[in-house]
Structures are given as structure tokens and as C-alpha cells.
Design a protein around this motif. Structure first.
Motif, PDB file in Angstrom:
ATOM      1  N   ILE A  70       0.960  -1.262   0.014  1.00 56.35           N
ATOM      2  CA  ILE A  70      -0.207   0.055   0.029  1.00 56.35           C
ATOM      3  C   ILE A  70       0.866   1.349   0.010  1.00 56.35           C
ATOM      4  CG2 ILE A  70      -1.678   1.313   1.262  1.00 56.35           C
ATOM      5  CD1 ILE A  70      -2.531  -1.508   2.397  1.00 56.35           C
ATOM      6  N   PHE A  71       0.782   2.177  -1.125  1.00 59.15           N
ATOM      7  CA  PHE A  71       1.548   3.137  -1.416  1.00 59.15           C
ATOM      8  C   PHE A  71       0.960   4.584  -1.373  1.00 59.15           C
ATOM      9  CE2 PHE A  71       3.757  -0.597  -3.073  1.00 59.15           C
ATOM     10  CZ  PHE A  71       4.718  -0.835  -2.544  1.00 59.15           C
ATOM     11  N   ASP A  72       1.778   5.462  -0.906  1.00 60.64           N
ATOM     12  CA  ASP A  72       1.410   6.828  -1.182  1.00 60.64           C
ATOM     13  C   ASP A  72       0.598   7.158  -2.389  1.00 60.64           C
ATOM     14  OD1 ASP A  72       1.432   9.626  -0.046  1.00 60.64           O
ATOM     15  OD2 ASP A  72       2.233  10.090  -2.091  1.00 60.64           O
ATOM     16  N   GLY A  73      -0.659   7.757  -2.340  1.00 51.41           N
ATOM     17  CA  GLY A  73      -1.554   7.708  -3.510  1.00 51.41           C
ATOM     18  C   GLY A  73      -2.505   6.766  -3.922  1.00 51.41           C
ATOM     19  N   ASP A  74      -2.055   5.800  -3.222  1.00 51.30           N
ATOM     20  CA  ASP A  74      -3.352   4.593  -3.696  1.00 51.30           C
ATOM     21  C   ASP A  74      -4.611   4.783  -3.083  1.00 51.30           C
ATOM     22  OD1 ASP A  74      -1.267   3.084  -4.687  1.00 51.30           O
ATOM     23  OD2 ASP A  74      -1.259   1.546  -3.134  1.00 51.30           O
ATOM     24  N   LEU A  75      -5.678   4.092  -3.746  1.00 50.38           N
ATOM     25  CA  LEU A  75      -7.008   4.450  -2.907  1.00 50.38           C
ATOM     26  C   LEU A  75      -7.293   2.945  -2.098  1.00 50.38           C
ATOM     27  CD1 LEU A  75      -9.364   5.727  -5.726  1.00 50.38           C
ATOM     28  CD2 LEU A  75      -8.463   6.900  -3.854  1.00 50.38           C
ATOM     29  N   ALA A  76      -7.674   3.109  -0.805  1.00 50.24           N
ATOM     30  CA  ALA A  76      -8.091   2.022  -0.138  1.00 50.24           C
ATOM     31  C   ALA A  76      -9.530   1.726  -0.014  1.00 50.24           C
ATOM     32  CB  ALA A  76      -7.454   2.038   1.203  1.00 50.24           C
ATOM     33  N   CYS A  77     -10.008   0.622  -0.378  1.00 50.02           N
ATOM     34  CA  CYS A  77     -11.533   0.387  -0.260  1.00 50.02           C
ATOM     35  C   CYS A  77     -11.782  -0.474   1.058  1.00 50.02           C
ATOM     36  CB  CYS A  77     -11.890  -0.691  -1.306  1.00 50.02           C
ATOM     37  SG  CYS A  77     -13.504  -0.969  -1.444  1.00 50.02           S
ATOM     38  N   VAL A  78     -12.412   0.443   1.781  1.00 46.45           N
ATOM     39  CA  VAL A  78     -12.801   0.047   3.421  1.00 46.45           C
ATOM     40  C   VAL A  78     -14.148  -0.431   3.325  1.00 46.45           C
ATOM     41  CG1 VAL A  78     -12.548   1.139   5.552  1.00 46.45           C
ATOM     42  CG2 VAL A  78     -10.974   1.729   3.908  1.00 46.45           C
ATOM     43  N   ASP A  79     -14.227  -1.527   4.025  1.00 46.90           N
ATOM     44  CA  ASP A  79     -15.498  -2.144   4.497  1.00 46.90           C
ATOM     45  C   ASP A  79     -15.633  -2.428   5.845  1.00 46.90           C
ATOM     46  OD1 ASP A  79     -17.977  -3.823   4.763  1.00 46.90           O
ATOM     47  OD2 ASP A  79     -17.489  -5.008   2.948  1.00 46.90           O
ATOM     48  N   PRO A  80     -16.575  -1.475   6.321  1.00 43.75           N
ATOM     49  CA  PRO A  80     -16.844  -1.557   8.058  1.00 43.75           C
ATOM     50  C   PRO A  80     -17.568  -3.123   8.191  1.00 43.75           C
ATOM     51  CG  PRO A  80     -17.354   0.427   6.967  1.00 43.75           C
ATOM     52  CD  PRO A  80     -17.228  -0.299   5.981  1.00 43.75           C
ATOM     53  N   SER A  81     -18.236  -3.666   7.434  1.00 46.15           N
ATOM     54  CA  SER A  81     -18.967  -4.681   7.717  1.00 46.15           C
ATOM     55  C   SER A  81     -17.882  -5.887   8.112  1.00 46.15           C
ATOM     56  CB  SER A  81     -20.070  -5.048   6.635  1.00 46.15           C
ATOM     57  OG  SER A  81     -19.237  -5.549   5.644  1.00 46.15           O
ATOM     58  N   LEU A  82     -16.774  -5.768   7.418  1.00 47.34           N
ATOM     59  CA  LEU A  82     -15.761  -7.223   7.677  1.00 47.34           C
ATOM     60  C   LEU A  82     -15.355  -7.010   9.180  1.00 47.34           C
ATOM     61  CD1 LEU A  82     -13.755  -6.983   4.432  1.00 47.34           C
ATOM     62  CD2 LEU A  82     -15.651  -8.531   5.010  1.00 47.34           C
ATOM     63  N   LYS A  83     -15.328  -8.135   9.515  1.00 48.04           N
ATOM     64  CA  LYS A  83     -14.889  -8.055  10.941  1.00 48.04           C
ATOM     65  C   LYS A  83     -13.294  -8.294  10.992  1.00 48.04           C
ATOM     66  CE  LYS A  83     -14.868 -10.789  15.290  1.00 48.04           C
ATOM     67  NZ  LYS A  83     -15.134 -12.091  16.094  1.00 48.04           N
ATOM     68  N   PRO A  84     -12.564  -7.413  11.780  1.00 49.10           N
ATOM     69  CA  PRO A  84     -11.008  -7.128  11.672  1.00 49.10           C
ATOM     70  C   PRO A  84     -10.500  -8.711  12.566  1.00 49.10           C
ATOM     71  CG  PRO A  84     -11.496  -5.485  13.100  1.00 49.10           C
ATOM     72  CD  PRO A  84     -13.188  -6.045  12.455  1.00 49.10           C
ATOM     73  N   ALA A  85      -9.414  -9.191  11.878  1.00 48.80           N
ATOM     74  CA  ALA A  85      -8.702 -10.343  12.778  1.00 48.80           C
ATOM     75  C   ALA A  85      -7.410  -9.936  12.653  1.00 48.80           C
ATOM     76  CB  ALA A  85      -9.244 -11.562  12.030  1.00 48.80           C
ATOM     77  N   HIS A  86      -6.489 -11.158  13.255  1.00 53.52           N
ATOM     78  CA  HIS A  86      -5.032 -10.806  13.105  1.00 53.52           C
ATOM     79  C   HIS A  86      -4.450 -10.776  11.558  1.00 53.52           C
ATOM     80  CE1 HIS A  86      -0.890 -11.500  14.138  1.00 53.52           C
ATOM     81  NE2 HIS A  86      -0.989 -12.574  13.093  1.00 53.52           N
ATOM     82  N   GLY A  87      -3.861  -9.935  11.268  1.00 50.56           N
ATOM     83  CA  GLY A  87      -3.226  -9.412  10.101  1.00 50.56           C
ATOM     84  C   GLY A  87      -3.839  -8.619   8.995  1.00 50.56           C
ATOM     85  N   SER A  88      -5.282  -8.244   9.574  1.00 48.68           N
ATOM     86  CA  SER A  88      -6.115  -7.513   8.819  1.00 48.68           C
ATOM     87  C   SER A  88      -5.415  -5.896   8.538  1.00 48.68           C
ATOM     88  CB  SER A  88      -7.579  -7.071   9.422  1.00 48.68           C
ATOM     89  OG  SER A  88      -8.196  -8.517   9.409  1.00 48.68           O
ATOM     90  N   VAL A  89      -5.548  -5.467   7.480  1.00 54.47           N
ATOM     91  CA  VAL A  89      -5.336  -3.949   7.336  1.00 54.47           C
ATOM     92  C   VAL A  89      -6.372  -3.144   7.590  1.00 54.47           C
ATOM     93  CG1 VAL A  89      -4.501  -2.133   5.838  1.00 54.47           C
ATOM     94  CG2 VAL A  89      -3.288  -4.412   5.806  1.00 54.47           C
ATOM     95  N   VAL A  90      -6.276  -2.146   8.595  1.00 54.54           N
ATOM     96  CA  VAL A  90      -7.444  -1.522   9.242  1.00 54.54           C
ATOM     97  C   VAL A  90      -7.560   0.002   9.086  1.00 54.54           C
ATOM     98  CG1 VAL A  90      -8.367  -3.463  10.795  1.00 54.54           C
ATOM     99  CG2 VAL A  90      -6.824  -1.551  11.541  1.00 54.54           C
ATOM    100  N   VAL A  91      -8.442   0.507   8.941  1.00 49.28           N
ATOM    101  CA  VAL A  91      -8.626   2.013   8.945  1.00 49.28           C
ATOM    102  C   VAL A  91      -9.147   2.164  10.668  1.00 49.28           C
ATOM    103  CG1 VAL A  91      -9.965   4.147   8.511  1.00 49.28           C
ATOM    104  CG2 VAL A  91      -9.009   2.424   6.519  1.00 49.28           C
ATOM    105  N   ALA A  92      -8.636   2.975  11.284  1.00 54.26           N
ATOM    106  CA  ALA A  92      -8.769   3.491  12.933  1.00 54.26           C
ATOM    107  C   ALA A  92      -8.624   4.913  13.074  1.00 54.26           C
ATOM    108  CB  ALA A  92      -7.817   2.415  13.532  1.00 54.26           C
ATOM    109  N   ALA A  93      -9.391   5.143  14.237  1.00 57.28           N
ATOM    110  CA  ALA A  93      -9.280   6.272  14.711  1.00 57.28           C
ATOM    111  C   ALA A  93      -8.466   6.155  15.927  1.00 57.28           C
ATOM    112  CB  ALA A  93     -10.615   7.102  15.005  1.00 57.28           C
ATOM    113  N   VAL A  94      -7.537   6.797  16.171  1.00 57.78           N
ATOM    114  CA  VAL A  94      -6.850   6.871  17.447  1.00 57.78           C
ATOM    115  C   VAL A  94      -6.675   8.031  17.894  1.00 57.78           C
ATOM    116  CG1 VAL A  94      -4.350   6.392  18.277  1.00 57.78           C
ATOM    117  CG2 VAL A  94      -5.132   5.052  16.170  1.00 57.78           C
TER     118      VAL A  94
END
Length: 151
Positions: A70-94
Motif C-alpha cells: 500500500i503506497f502513497d496515492g493509492d486508494l483503499a477500499c474500506v468495508d466496515p462490515s468485515l470483522k477485523p482479525a489478526h493480520g487485517s489492514v484496518v482504518v482506525a481512529a486513534v
């Protein structure tokens, strides 16, 4: 959901869906503030987006996830209905700041990590408020040089 092999994909007949594009780049590095507005939408094949009402695109800024491809300028398609698990790439609010990280689960403890061996370990404060917004289903990357105007 039915999965297709490339050989099974019909030449025509696939419908498309409009997927919202978030207006500010998602930080692939140390978190940065996110805006609550949309830049527009892209039409994608329906088979790429099984849950259109929940799915959104976010432009990546930075290189902390480069070892995940995943590189600068890419578009990430994010699906909140998927359950995050070990190894998942996630979008998170910290602490309210949006970023993209790798989820690492060790026993009963989950943490977020960079995916770039050249960066120091991502230090998440013990009392930090973390809200996982969704799992990255796929990314879109341009393989031709683009100018600043995107042409």
C-alpha cells in the motif's frame, strides 16, 4: 456471496456501484486529522463491493504500509462490515485521528502496527482511544506516471 475466478467473469453484464471517496488523504504513517466530507464517488464493479452502503474509498498518504503493498496515492477500499482479525489492514481512529495500520492479535491483546520495516514500532499509548472503522478490502494503484493534476 459468490466468488468468481477470472475465467468465469462474463465479458458484459456486471453492474456497477458508486463508492464514496473521502475528501482527505488517510495517513499511512503517524495519524492526521480526518475531515467529515466526501470528495466525490467512483463507480466500481458490483462484484468488488459486496456491501455498497457501508463501503468507502480513502486516498493513502505516506509510506508506513509499503511492505503491505500500500503506497502513497493509492486508494483503499474500506468495508466496515468485515470483522477485523489478526493480520487485517484496518482504518482506525486513534484518539480521533484517522490512520491505516496492520492489526496484530497476540492472545487476548490486539495492537496496531506499521507495515514498513524502516519505521520504528508504532507506539500506541496505553490509554489511547481506538475505534476501528473498517477493514481494507483492496487497494487501487495507478501504474503510470501521473502529474499533479492527475492526468
Amino acid at each position: 456471496m459468490r466468488l468468481h475466478t477470472v475465467a468465469e467473469l462474463p465479458q458484459e453484464g456486471f453492474s456497477t456501484v458508486r463508492v464514496p471517496l473521502m475528501g482527505q488523504a488517510l495517513c499511512a504513517g503517524f495519524p492526521s486529522a480526518a475531515d467529515d466530507f466526501l470528495e466525490g464517488a467512483l463507480e466500481l464493479p458490483r462484484w468488488l463491493v459486496p456491501n455498497p452502503p457501508a463501503t468507502f474509498l480513502w486516498r493513502i498518504a505516506g509510506d508506513s504500509m509499503r511492505d503491505a503493498g500500500i503506497f502513497d496515492g493509492d486508494l483503499a477500499c474500506v468495508d466496515p462490515s468485515l470483522k477485523p482479525a489478526h493480520g487485517s489492514v484496518v482504518v482506525a481512529a486513534v484518539d480521533g485521528e484517522m490512520s491505516i495500520k496492520r492489526m496484530v492479535v497476540e492472545g487476548n491483546t490486539a495492537r496496531l502496527a506499521f507495515d514498513n520495516a524502516d519505521l520504528p514500532v508504532y507506539a500506541l499509548q496505553e490509554l489511547a482511544e481506538v475505534d476501528v472503522w473498517g477493514v481494507v478490502r483492496f487497494t487501487v494503484r495507478w501504474h503510470v506516471a501521473r502529474t499533479r493534476q492527475g492526468r
